[in-house]
Write a protein that holds these residues in place. Structure first.
Motif, PDB file in Angstrom:
ATOM      1  N   CYS A 127       0.840  -1.213   0.000  1.00 19.05           N
ATOM      2  CA  CYS A 127       0.000   0.000   0.000  1.00 19.05           C
ATOM      3  C   CYS A 127       0.868   1.254   0.000  1.00 19.05           C
ATOM      4  CB  CYS A 127      -0.978  -0.015   1.163  1.00 19.05           C
ATOM      5  SG  CYS A 127      -2.131  -1.390   1.088  1.00 19.05           S
ATOM      6  N   PHE A 128       0.789   2.069   1.038  1.00 20.33           N
ATOM      7  CA  PHE A 128       1.577   3.298   1.115  1.00 20.33           C
ATOM      8  C   PHE A 128       2.966   3.061   1.686  1.00 20.33           C
ATOM      9  CE2 PHE A 128      -2.791   4.881   1.228  1.00 20.33           C
ATOM     10  CZ  PHE A 128      -2.735   5.771   0.165  1.00 20.33           C
ATOM     11  N   GLY A 129       3.179   1.910   2.262  1.00 19.67           N
ATOM     12  CA  GLY A 129       4.448   1.611   2.905  1.00 19.67           C
ATOM     13  C   GLY A 129       4.418   1.989   4.374  1.00 19.67           C
ATOM     14  N   SER A 130       5.227   1.294   5.137  1.00 21.16           N
ATOM     15  CA  SER A 130       5.257   1.532   6.576  1.00 21.16           C
ATOM     16  C   SER A 130       6.448   0.805   7.184  1.00 21.16           C
ATOM     17  CB  SER A 130       3.967   0.996   7.195  1.00 21.16           C
ATOM     18  OG  SER A 130       4.004   1.091   8.589  1.00 21.16           O
TER      19      SER A 130
END
Length: 114
Positions: free
Chosen positions: A27-30
């Motif tokens: 997704c957006f990264g984490s």
């Protein structure tokens, strides 16, 4: 709703210092802690036992822990969820009793509450 209390111990701090944090691009990264090897390159129990000086080294150089020691290590591992919440909220961590008002992410060292 009752306050939750949690005691952070030196062993928790030793474990959090050794967590394997990487970037997860989904997704957006984490940032994420490696779920397979959160503390190093062997098994969770073996890595934790080495860091916390628990168990005995056998002839093959492997750490052996008793059932009681393994239960203690697994308990500490599960508690790391709360320890990480405390660290992230406070941007620092030290041994002591932390209190959470309700079910927020606000964890305060109990001596700071008085």
């Amino acid at each position: 709703m009752e306050d939750r209390k949690f005691r952070v111990e030196e062993d928790h701090i030793q474990l959090i210092k050794n967590m394997q944090v990487t970037w997860n691009d989904l997704c957006f990264g984490s940032p994420t802690v490696d779920p397979k090897r959160p503390y190093g390159s062997t098994t969770v129990i073996e890595d934790m036992a080495k860091m916390l000086n628990i168990g005995k080294v056998d002839e093959d150089g492997e750490i052996q822990v008793s059932d009681e020691q393994e239960k203690k290590l697994l308990k500490f591992h599960k508690e790391m969820e709360t320890v990480l919440e405390i660290l992230l909220y406070n941007c620092s961590i030290k041994p002591g009793i932390y209190v959470n008002k309700g079910y927020s992410n606000e964890w305060l060292l109990s001596e700071e509450l008085t």
